[in-house]
Design an enzyme around this catalytic site. Structure first.
Site, short mmCIF file in Angstrom:
data_model
loop_
_atom_site.label_atom_id
_atom_site.label_comp_id
_atom_site.label_asym_id
_atom_site.label_seq_id
_atom_site.Cartn_x
_atom_site.Cartn_y
_atom_site.Cartn_z
N CYS A 91 43.60 -62.67 82.97
CA CYS A 91 42.84 -63.16 84.12
C CYS A 91 41.35 -63.04 83.86
CB CYS A 91 43.24 -62.41 85.38
SG CYS A 91 42.44 -63.01 86.88
N CYS A 190 49.26 -58.88 90.98
CA CYS A 190 49.02 -59.50 92.29
C CYS A 190 49.99 -60.62 92.60
CB CYS A 190 47.59 -60.00 92.37
SG CYS A 190 47.18 -61.36 91.25
#
Length: 357
Positions: A91, A190
């Site tokens: 990410c 997440c």
């Protein structure tokens, strides 16, 4: 909380700051309430309130499509191939300091500012270097080891040189009137709503029964998908009978080709060398072999190594064997506190098993 304090410090330093929350799911309800991830449905509200207190503009940027392709799909594909990825590192590489940074630069901003604990140092030759945080207990340079010099030139980490405890950072957030002062740290992945990684993968890859075998190939049990295991795993093996020596067994190898998981004793996990691919350098690529320390996981320690780049691959030899090294993980090289670069582990060399006479 870290991001909010970083934004407040950037304002105090004289920067023109704009707060941005990244919408990373096409269906925000998939992020559970109360999650200890970094992108829950509550986070955009918390971020907006923090921006209001700090007195900066606030926007939500939709990067869900990029996130799905570059992080979620990559995560699934890596597990399907028998490797163990790090989605937070991916990410940072693909979203926060690529998609987000590209958009920020196009809109006239100078940098992306985050709450990571790391430091960017301007070297004498004018290049920028990534270094560990002043406080090793909070250092996050490992997950930033994918950033190149261009990205570092547009990165701000206001918390990196803070020699304070996390409690003191929380106290600072409270003094500033930021409601996120009591928010727990982010730990979960997440995009996995309930924290069940194996269940998440099963819905995307399907259940596929295979064998659990020992180092001789003898069948010990079965599993519902090799993707549900990682190298070095001890718990959840569901083997019906103990080893002959009574010692615990660990996952030694994952073979997606024949859907087989091999287990064995802890000493069989000892790795003496590895090769890693897709190297990314935090500055100029090193020339010739070098002496470094290496970190193999986000919260792991350093170990001395010899490393050299050959035919586009990073080849690393450890001074002492290390355990639990899995293909797909990142290895990050350090020269003192400076991050030299990172690469993705492709193959490992195990220490030969001890023989008896």
């Amino acid at each position: 909380m870290d991001s909010a304090v970083a934004a407040a410090r950037a304002v105090e330093a004289g920067h023109d700051v704009t707060g941005v929350h990244l919408a990373l799911s096409a269906n925000p309800q998939s992020f559970r309430t109360g999650a200890r991830g970094c992108c829950t449905i509550e986070d955009s509200r918390d971020a907006r309130r923090a921006a209001d207190v700090i007195g900066i503009p606030f926007y939500v940027w939709d990067l869900a499509e990029r996130f799905r392709a570059d992080v979620v799909d990559d995560f699934v594909a890596e597990y399907e191939a028998g490797r163990t990825p790090n989605p937070c590192l991916r990410c940072n590489e693909k979203i926060k300091f690529a998609a987000l940074l590209d958009k920020a630069l196009a809109l006239g901003f100078d940098a992306v500012c985050t709450g990571h604990y790391a430091t960017v140092v301007l070297a004498e030759n004018g290049t920028r270097e990534l270094h560990r945080a002043s406080d090793m207990a909070k250092d996050q340079s490992y997950v930033l080891g994918v950033l190149d010099e261009k990205q570092l030139a547009h990165a701000l980490f206001p918390l990196g040189d803070t020699l304070t405890t996390k409690d003191e950072i929380r106290a600072e957030a409270e003094r500033r009137g930021l409601a996120v002062a009591k928010k727990p740290d982010s730990h979960d992945i997440c995009f996995i709503a309930d924290g069940d990684t194996q269940g998440f993968l099963a819905t995307r890859l399907g259940r596929a029964e295979g064998d659990i075998v020992d180092e001789t190939g003898a069948k010990l049990g079965t599993h519902e998908g090799a993707y549900g295991f990682t190298i070095g795993q001890r718990k959840g093996l569901r083997i019906g009978h103990p080893a002959a020596d009574g010692k615990p067994r660990y996952v030694l190898d994952i073979s997606p080709v024949d859907n087989t998981v091999t287990v064995g004793p802890a000493e069989s996990l000892d790795v003496t060398a590895l090769t890693a691919i897709k190297p990314r350098w935090c500055g100029t690529a090193p020339e010739g072999p070098g002496r470094y320390t290496a970190q193999l996981r986000a919260h792991g320690g350093e170990t001395p190594v010899d490393a050299a780049l050959a035919d586009g691959e990073l080849r690393v030899t450890f001074d002492e064997p290390v355990r639990g090294v899995a293909p797909g993980q990142a290895i990050v090289l350090y020269d003192g506190t400076r991050v030299v670069g990172s690469a993705t582990i492709a193959t490992t060399v195990r220490r030969p098993a001890a023989t008896t006479r």
